[in-house]
Scaffold this motif. Structure first.
Motif, PDB file in Angstrom:
ATOM      1  N   PHE A 164     -56.719 -19.932 -39.436  1.00 35.15           N
ATOM      2  CA  PHE A 164     -57.606 -20.587 -40.188  1.00 35.15           C
ATOM      3  C   PHE A 164     -57.190 -22.146 -40.413  1.00 35.15           C
ATOM      4  O   PHE A 164     -57.834 -23.135 -39.907  1.00 35.15           O
ATOM      5  CB  PHE A 164     -58.300 -19.955 -41.353  1.00 35.15           C
ATOM      6  CG  PHE A 164     -59.739 -20.950 -41.819  1.00 35.15           C
ATOM      7  CD1 PHE A 164     -60.644 -21.253 -41.334  1.00 35.15           C
ATOM      8  CD2 PHE A 164     -59.286 -21.697 -43.080  1.00 35.15           C
ATOM      9  CE1 PHE A 164     -61.536 -22.103 -42.047  1.00 35.15           C
ATOM     10  CE2 PHE A 164     -60.091 -22.415 -43.692  1.00 35.15           C
ATOM     11  CZ  PHE A 164     -61.257 -22.645 -43.112  1.00 35.15           C
ATOM     12  N   LEU A 165     -55.951 -22.401 -41.101  1.00 29.53           N
ATOM     13  CA  LEU A 165     -55.556 -23.599 -41.323  1.00 29.53           C
ATOM     14  C   LEU A 165     -55.244 -24.561 -40.031  1.00 29.53           C
ATOM     15  O   LEU A 165     -55.482 -25.674 -40.076  1.00 29.53           O
ATOM     16  CB  LEU A 165     -54.277 -23.636 -41.974  1.00 29.53           C
ATOM     17  CG  LEU A 165     -54.436 -23.030 -43.511  1.00 29.53           C
ATOM     18  CD1 LEU A 165     -53.255 -22.776 -44.082  1.00 29.53           C
ATOM     19  CD2 LEU A 165     -55.372 -24.032 -44.295  1.00 29.53           C
ATOM     20  N   LYS A 166     -54.958 -23.780 -38.970  1.00 28.00           N
ATOM     21  CA  LYS A 166     -54.688 -24.567 -37.720  1.00 28.00           C
ATOM     22  C   LYS A 166     -56.363 -25.042 -37.204  1.00 28.00           C
ATOM     23  O   LYS A 166     -56.320 -26.192 -36.819  1.00 28.00           O
ATOM     24  CB  LYS A 166     -54.005 -23.610 -36.891  1.00 28.00           C
ATOM     25  CG  LYS A 166     -53.887 -24.204 -35.265  1.00 28.00           C
ATOM     26  CD  LYS A 166     -53.279 -23.349 -33.953  1.00 28.00           C
ATOM     27  CE  LYS A 166     -53.111 -23.930 -32.994  1.00 28.00           C
ATOM     28  NZ  LYS A 166     -54.237 -24.892 -32.357  1.00 28.00           N
ATOM     29  N   HIS A 167     -57.224 -24.274 -37.496  1.00 32.02           N
ATOM     30  CA  HIS A 167     -58.681 -24.456 -37.074  1.00 32.02           C
ATOM     31  C   HIS A 167     -58.925 -25.774 -37.967  1.00 32.02           C
ATOM     32  O   HIS A 167     -59.631 -26.863 -37.606  1.00 32.02           O
ATOM     33  CB  HIS A 167     -59.606 -23.378 -37.379  1.00 32.02           C
ATOM     34  CG  HIS A 167     -60.825 -23.736 -37.142  1.00 32.02           C
ATOM     35  ND1 HIS A 167     -61.542 -23.861 -36.091  1.00 32.02           N
ATOM     36  CD2 HIS A 167     -62.038 -23.923 -38.329  1.00 32.02           C
ATOM     37  CE1 HIS A 167     -63.009 -24.327 -36.289  1.00 32.02           C
ATOM     38  NE2 HIS A 167     -63.043 -24.128 -37.685  1.00 32.02           N
ATOM     39  N   VAL A 168     -58.518 -25.815 -39.305  1.00 33.79           N
ATOM     40  CA  VAL A 168     -59.004 -26.870 -39.727  1.00 33.79           C
ATOM     41  C   VAL A 168     -58.339 -28.291 -39.519  1.00 33.79           C
ATOM     42  O   VAL A 168     -58.911 -29.256 -39.668  1.00 33.79           O
ATOM     43  CB  VAL A 168     -58.442 -26.554 -41.410  1.00 33.79           C
ATOM     44  CG1 VAL A 168     -58.941 -27.742 -42.678  1.00 33.79           C
ATOM     45  CG2 VAL A 168     -59.195 -25.346 -42.126  1.00 33.79           C
ATOM     46  N   GLN A 184     -59.903 -29.354 -36.598  1.00 32.11           N
ATOM     47  CA  GLN A 184     -61.263 -29.820 -36.833  1.00 32.11           C
ATOM     48  C   GLN A 184     -61.345 -31.265 -37.513  1.00 32.11           C
ATOM     49  O   GLN A 184     -62.222 -31.684 -37.910  1.00 32.11           O
ATOM     50  CB  GLN A 184     -62.173 -28.911 -37.716  1.00 32.11           C
ATOM     51  CG  GLN A 184     -62.563 -27.649 -36.748  1.00 32.11           C
ATOM     52  CD  GLN A 184     -63.471 -28.099 -35.383  1.00 32.11           C
ATOM     53  OE1 GLN A 184     -64.284 -28.744 -35.523  1.00 32.11           O
ATOM     54  NE2 GLN A 184     -62.749 -27.289 -34.372  1.00 32.11           N
ATOM     55  N   GLY A 185     -60.211 -31.912 -37.863  1.00 30.67           N
ATOM     56  CA  GLY A 185     -59.943 -33.078 -38.388  1.00 30.67           C
ATOM     57  C   GLY A 185     -60.015 -32.959 -40.112  1.00 30.67           C
ATOM     58  O   GLY A 185     -60.315 -34.264 -40.531  1.00 30.67           O
ATOM     59  N   PHE A 186     -59.947 -31.823 -40.678  1.00 32.86           N
ATOM     60  CA  PHE A 186     -60.099 -31.838 -42.128  1.00 32.86           C
ATOM     61  C   PHE A 186     -58.782 -31.978 -42.789  1.00 32.86           C
ATOM     62  O   PHE A 186     -58.601 -32.090 -43.960  1.00 32.86           O
ATOM     63  CB  PHE A 186     -61.090 -30.778 -42.653  1.00 32.86           C
ATOM     64  CG  PHE A 186     -62.370 -30.939 -42.205  1.00 32.86           C
ATOM     65  CD1 PHE A 186     -63.472 -31.647 -42.804  1.00 32.86           C
ATOM     66  CD2 PHE A 186     -62.887 -30.313 -41.348  1.00 32.86           C
ATOM     67  CE1 PHE A 186     -64.624 -32.029 -42.627  1.00 32.86           C
ATOM     68  CE2 PHE A 186     -64.303 -30.565 -40.700  1.00 32.86           C
ATOM     69  CZ  PHE A 186     -65.198 -31.257 -41.459  1.00 32.86           C
ATOM     70  N   LEU A 187     -57.701 -31.624 -42.060  1.00 33.84           N
ATOM     71  CA  LEU A 187     -56.335 -31.675 -42.727  1.00 33.84           C
ATOM     72  C   LEU A 187     -55.357 -32.232 -41.564  1.00 33.84           C
ATOM     73  O   LEU A 187     -55.468 -32.101 -40.492  1.00 33.84           O
ATOM     74  CB  LEU A 187     -55.961 -30.110 -42.975  1.00 33.84           C
ATOM     75  CG  LEU A 187     -54.535 -29.728 -43.535  1.00 33.84           C
ATOM     76  CD1 LEU A 187     -54.533 -30.411 -44.955  1.00 33.84           C
ATOM     77  CD2 LEU A 187     -54.443 -28.397 -43.757  1.00 33.84           C
ATOM     78  N   LYS A 188     -54.345 -33.225 -42.007  1.00 40.93           N
ATOM     79  CA  LYS A 188     -53.653 -33.596 -41.119  1.00 40.93           C
ATOM     80  C   LYS A 188     -52.346 -32.477 -40.814  1.00 40.93           C
ATOM     81  O   LYS A 188     -52.072 -31.803 -41.951  1.00 40.93           O
ATOM     82  CB  LYS A 188     -52.797 -34.894 -41.741  1.00 40.93           C
ATOM     83  CG  LYS A 188     -53.872 -35.836 -41.891  1.00 40.93           C
ATOM     84  CD  LYS A 188     -53.079 -37.043 -42.687  1.00 40.93           C
ATOM     85  CE  LYS A 188     -53.969 -38.357 -42.879  1.00 40.93           C
ATOM     86  NZ  LYS A 188     -53.674 -39.479 -43.298  1.00 40.93           N
ATOM     87  N   GLU A 189     -51.777 -32.659 -39.713  1.00 40.96           N
ATOM     88  CA  GLU A 189     -50.822 -31.553 -39.057  1.00 40.96           C
ATOM     89  C   GLU A 189     -49.659 -31.551 -40.194  1.00 40.96           C
ATOM     90  O   GLU A 189     -48.988 -30.841 -40.581  1.00 40.96           O
ATOM     91  CB  GLU A 189     -50.234 -31.608 -37.765  1.00 40.96           C
ATOM     92  CG  GLU A 189     -49.076 -31.128 -37.453  1.00 40.96           C
ATOM     93  CD  GLU A 189     -49.667 -29.743 -37.449  1.00 40.96           C
ATOM     94  OE1 GLU A 189     -48.912 -28.562 -37.971  1.00 40.96           O
ATOM     95  OE2 GLU A 189     -50.599 -29.143 -36.820  1.00 40.96           O
ATOM     96  N   SER A 190     -49.292 -32.884 -40.595  1.00 40.64           N
ATOM     97  CA  SER A 190     -48.125 -33.170 -41.693  1.00 40.64           C
ATOM     98  C   SER A 190     -48.286 -32.524 -43.038  1.00 40.64           C
ATOM     99  O   SER A 190     -47.485 -32.039 -43.561  1.00 40.64           O
ATOM    100  CB  SER A 190     -47.798 -34.739 -41.857  1.00 40.64           C
ATOM    101  OG  SER A 190     -48.948 -35.206 -42.338  1.00 40.64           O
ATOM    102  N   GLN A 191     -49.645 -32.358 -43.197  1.00 35.75           N
ATOM    103  CA  GLN A 191     -50.095 -31.812 -44.669  1.00 35.75           C
ATOM    104  C   GLN A 191     -50.086 -30.171 -44.465  1.00 35.75           C
ATOM    105  O   GLN A 191     -49.580 -29.501 -45.343  1.00 35.75           O
ATOM    106  CB  GLN A 191     -51.461 -32.383 -45.118  1.00 35.75           C
ATOM    107  CG  GLN A 191     -51.186 -33.756 -45.539  1.00 35.75           C
ATOM    108  CD  GLN A 191     -52.552 -34.390 -45.686  1.00 35.75           C
ATOM    109  OE1 GLN A 191     -53.694 -33.956 -45.182  1.00 35.75           O
ATOM    110  NE2 GLN A 191     -52.810 -35.369 -46.539  1.00 35.75           N
TER     111      GLN A 191
END
Length: 197
Positions: A145-149, A152-159
């Protein structure tokens, strides 16, 4: 790393594998002279990991709200037990006493604690390691799910990468021991962090 905060269920769960993972994590922590900080309960996975830490000669510090202590779920055999007024004070004290944070399998309370400390890291309120003990694939869905977030542009990969994960306690503890804070865009500066956590 002197202490780790472990978030985990007040239930034992539906699979004996989870209690075994709690005992294995306790052994890894004691072997590395890492003290336990946790929610102070004697029930569920909380009780399992605390009892194993103590059995092996390690230190276990609990932080529990008075209302839960009054319901007799507090563990009175700990190295230290802090009784606080509410859940907010509990989480703040646990964060202050810890050098890192591990979420074991658990329910809504475990997830709430995990996501609050994850958010604090994203905001720049601390730079301590955070990880999931993905015992028996418990957190596979959350990781996806976090990968999905991110997708979808709601979380940066670095975060998103601030949340480490491993299936076995020894691998997760090694990730924590080799952890170095990453530079990423945080919303608050370190001076703000010192006044909050």
């Amino acid at each position: 790393m002197k202490s780790l905060c472990v978030y985990c269920g007040s239930s034992i769960g539906g699979d004996a594998f989870y209690a075994q993972a709690a005992r294995e994590l306790a052994r890894e922590m004691v072997n590395d002279n890492i003290a336990l900080v946790y929610g102070g309960g004697k029930v569920g996975l909380m009780g399992v990991i605390a009892d194993e830490i103590l059995r092996l000669g390690g230190e276990a510090t609990g932080v529990i709200p008075k209302a839960l202590m009054d319901k007799e779920v507090g563990h009175v055999g700990l190295t230290r037990l802090h009784i606080v007024k509410d859940m907010h004070e509990r989480k703040a004290m646990m964060a202050d006493l810890s050098d890192g944070f591990i979420a074991m399998p658990g329910g809504i309370g475990t997830l709430e604690e995990l996501f609050e400390i994850f958010t604090w890291s994203q905001l720049g309120l601390h730079d301590k390691p955070i990880g999931l003990l993905n015992a028996n694939g418990f957190y596979d869905g959350l990781i996806a799910f976090l990968k999905h977030v991110v997708d979808q542009g709601f979380l940066k990969e670095s975060q998103a990468s601030l949340l480490m994960h491993a299936s076995h306690p020894d691998a997760l503890v090694q990730l924590f021991k080799s952890f170095h804070p990453q530079r990423h865009d945080k919303l608050l500066d370190p001076e703000s962090a010192r006044t909050i956590v």
